[in-house]
Write a protein that holds these residues in place. Structure first.
Motif, PDB file in Angstrom:
ATOM      1  N   ASP A 160      38.787  36.260  32.122  1.00 47.11           N
ATOM      2  CA  ASP A 160      38.880  35.348  33.100  1.00 47.11           C
ATOM      3  C   ASP A 160      40.161  34.458  33.289  1.00 47.11           C
ATOM      4  O   ASP A 160      40.708  33.916  32.120  1.00 47.11           O
ATOM      5  N   VAL A 161      40.759  34.495  34.262  1.00 44.46           N
ATOM      6  CA  VAL A 161      41.875  34.043  34.691  1.00 44.46           C
ATOM      7  C   VAL A 161      41.525  32.555  35.139  1.00 44.46           C
ATOM      8  O   VAL A 161      40.581  32.267  35.977  1.00 44.46           O
ATOM      9  N   LYS A 162      41.795  31.402  34.299  1.00 46.26           N
ATOM     10  CA  LYS A 162      41.214  30.059  34.497  1.00 46.26           C
ATOM     11  C   LYS A 162      41.579  29.236  35.487  1.00 46.26           C
ATOM     12  O   LYS A 162      41.048  28.531  36.103  1.00 46.26           O
ATOM     13  N   GLY A 163      43.076  29.485  35.913  1.00 48.17           N
ATOM     14  CA  GLY A 163      43.492  28.806  37.086  1.00 48.17           C
ATOM     15  C   GLY A 163      45.173  29.008  37.014  1.00 48.17           C
ATOM     16  O   GLY A 163      45.586  29.782  36.650  1.00 48.17           O
ATOM     17  N   LYS A 183      45.101  36.615  39.878  1.00 44.05           N
ATOM     18  CA  LYS A 183      43.824  36.607  39.443  1.00 44.05           C
ATOM     19  C   LYS A 183      42.929  37.966  39.541  1.00 44.05           C
ATOM     20  O   LYS A 183      42.247  38.434  38.749  1.00 44.05           O
ATOM     21  N   ALA A 184      43.148  38.501  40.845  1.00 49.73           N
ATOM     22  CA  ALA A 184      42.503  39.825  41.501  1.00 49.73           C
ATOM     23  C   ALA A 184      43.151  40.936  40.517  1.00 49.73           C
ATOM     24  O   ALA A 184      42.075  41.661  39.962  1.00 49.73           O
ATOM     25  N   ALA A 185      44.092  40.971  40.111  1.00 51.18           N
ATOM     26  CA  ALA A 185      44.650  42.054  39.460  1.00 51.18           C
ATOM     27  C   ALA A 185      44.147  41.999  37.946  1.00 51.18           C
ATOM     28  O   ALA A 185      43.738  43.369  37.737  1.00 51.18           O
ATOM     29  N   VAL A 186      44.408  40.895  37.552  1.00 50.91           N
ATOM     30  CA  VAL A 186      43.672  40.861  36.069  1.00 50.91           C
ATOM     31  C   VAL A 186      42.322  41.260  36.034  1.00 50.91           C
ATOM     32  O   VAL A 186      41.761  41.805  35.084  1.00 50.91           O
ATOM     33  N   GLU A 187      41.401  40.386  36.723  1.00 49.93           N
ATOM     34  CA  GLU A 187      40.210  40.639  36.863  1.00 49.93           C
ATOM     35  C   GLU A 187      39.533  41.840  37.435  1.00 49.93           C
ATOM     36  O   GLU A 187      38.549  42.327  37.410  1.00 49.93           O
ATOM     37  N   GLY A 188      40.290  42.491  37.775  1.00 44.86           N
ATOM     38  CA  GLY A 188      40.169  44.104  38.464  1.00 44.86           C
ATOM     39  C   GLY A 188      39.525  44.943  37.352  1.00 44.86           C
ATOM     40  O   GLY A 188      38.660  46.102  37.657  1.00 44.86           O
ATOM     41  N   ASP A 238      49.106  44.359  25.850  1.00 43.80           N
ATOM     42  CA  ASP A 238      49.363  45.637  26.656  1.00 43.80           C
ATOM     43  C   ASP A 238      48.431  45.881  27.865  1.00 43.80           C
ATOM     44  O   ASP A 238      48.964  46.059  28.985  1.00 43.80           O
ATOM     45  N   GLY A 239      47.092  45.465  27.549  1.00 46.18           N
ATOM     46  CA  GLY A 239      46.141  45.713  28.849  1.00 46.18           C
ATOM     47  C   GLY A 239      46.247  44.666  29.844  1.00 46.18           C
ATOM     48  O   GLY A 239      46.229  44.891  30.957  1.00 46.18           O
ATOM     49  N   LEU A 240      46.843  43.326  29.552  1.00 48.72           N
ATOM     50  CA  LEU A 240      47.153  42.180  30.507  1.00 48.72           C
ATOM     51  C   LEU A 240      48.388  42.821  31.379  1.00 48.72           C
ATOM     52  O   LEU A 240      48.491  42.726  32.389  1.00 48.72           O
ATOM     53  N   LYS A 241      49.204  43.248  30.494  1.00 48.45           N
ATOM     54  CA  LYS A 241      50.601  43.828  31.099  1.00 48.45           C
ATOM     55  C   LYS A 241      50.314  45.168  32.140  1.00 48.45           C
ATOM     56  O   LYS A 241      50.519  45.021  33.399  1.00 48.45           O
ATOM     57  N   ALA A 242      49.259  45.949  32.077  1.00 54.95           N
ATOM     58  CA  ALA A 242      48.948  47.095  32.727  1.00 54.95           C
ATOM     59  C   ALA A 242      48.121  46.744  33.903  1.00 54.95           C
ATOM     60  O   ALA A 242      48.305  47.201  34.943  1.00 54.95           O
ATOM     61  N   ARG A 243      47.357  45.647  33.711  1.00 56.88           N
ATOM     62  CA  ARG A 243      46.737  45.094  35.017  1.00 56.88           C
ATOM     63  C   ARG A 243      47.740  44.236  36.005  1.00 56.88           C
ATOM     64  O   ARG A 243      47.552  44.218  36.983  1.00 56.88           O
ATOM     65  N   ILE A 244      48.717  43.654  35.297  1.00 51.25           N
ATOM     66  CA  ILE A 244      49.818  42.921  36.023  1.00 51.25           C
ATOM     67  C   ILE A 244      50.534  43.974  36.914  1.00 51.25           C
ATOM     68  O   ILE A 244      50.839  43.691  38.072  1.00 51.25           O
ATOM     69  N   GLU A 245      50.755  44.996  36.168  1.00 48.75           N
ATOM     70  CA  GLU A 245      51.412  46.063  37.007  1.00 48.75           C
ATOM     71  C   GLU A 245      50.838  46.802  38.119  1.00 48.75           C
ATOM     72  O   GLU A 245      51.350  47.532  38.613  1.00 48.75           O
TER      73      GLU A 245
END
Length: 137
Positions: free
Chosen positions: A106-109, A89-94, A9-16
Motif C-alpha cells: 500500500d502506497v500511503k501518500g 502509486k499505480a505502478a507499485v500497487e499494480g 527487489d519487488g518494489l524496484k521491479a514495480r517502479i521500473e
C-alpha cells in the motif's frame, strides 16, 4: 518472513514498469534520473496472529533533474498522480504481491515534495511512504 532483499527487489521491479524510470533497490552514490531509490524503514514483527504476518515500511525516494524547474515540476506531477501510466502509486500497487513475496502493498501518500538532497546532490523530488505486509513464518 519474505526476505527484506526480496521485497526491495519487488518494489524496484514495480517502479521500473514506468517507462524511463530507473529503480534502485539499495542506496547508491549516483543515480540516473528520473530515479526511485527504495529505502527501508520500520519493521513490525508479529503484526497479526503472533508469527502470522510482519509489516515492513519503506520510503520510495523519487528524484528528477533540478536543471529546468518547470520540466521537473511537470514530471513530478505525473509521478504523483494516483493513477495513470506514470503514477508511482499505480505502478507499485499494480502487483500488490510484488511478484509473490508479499501479501499486500500500500502506497500511503506523498511527503517532502520539493528539493531533496541525495548523495550530496540536489534534486527535485518527493518521498512515498509504503507499507508491505509479508508472511511472518
Amino acid at each position: 518472513m519474505a526476505s527484506l532483499t526480496a521485497v526491495r527487489d519487488g518494489l524496484k521491479a514495480r517502479i521500473e514498469t514506468i517507462t524511463g524510470v530507473t529503480g534502485y533497490a539499495r542506496a547508491v552514490g549516483e543515480v540516473n534520473v528520473p530515479a526511485v531509490v527504495v529505502t527501508p524503514g520500520q519493521i513490525v514483527f508479529d503484526d497479526a496472529m503472533q508469527r502470522g504476518s510482519d509489516l515492513l515500511t519503506f520510503t520510495l525516494v523519487l528524484l528528477v533533474t533540478l536543471g529546468d524547474s518547470d520540466l521537473a515540476q511537470q514530471q513530478l506531477d505525473e509521478y504523483l498522480a494516483g493513477s495513470g501510466d506514470r503514477s508511482i502509486k499505480a505502478a507499485v500497487e499494480g502487483d500488490q504481491t510484488l511478484g509473490g513475496v508479499a501479501d499486500w502493498t500500500d502506497v500511503k501518500g506523498v511527503q517532502a515534495y520539493g528539493l531533496i538532497e541525495y548523495a550530496g546532490r540536489q534534486y527535485v523530488g518527493a518521498r512515498f511512504p509504503v507499507e508491505v505486509n509479508v508472511d511472518g513464518t
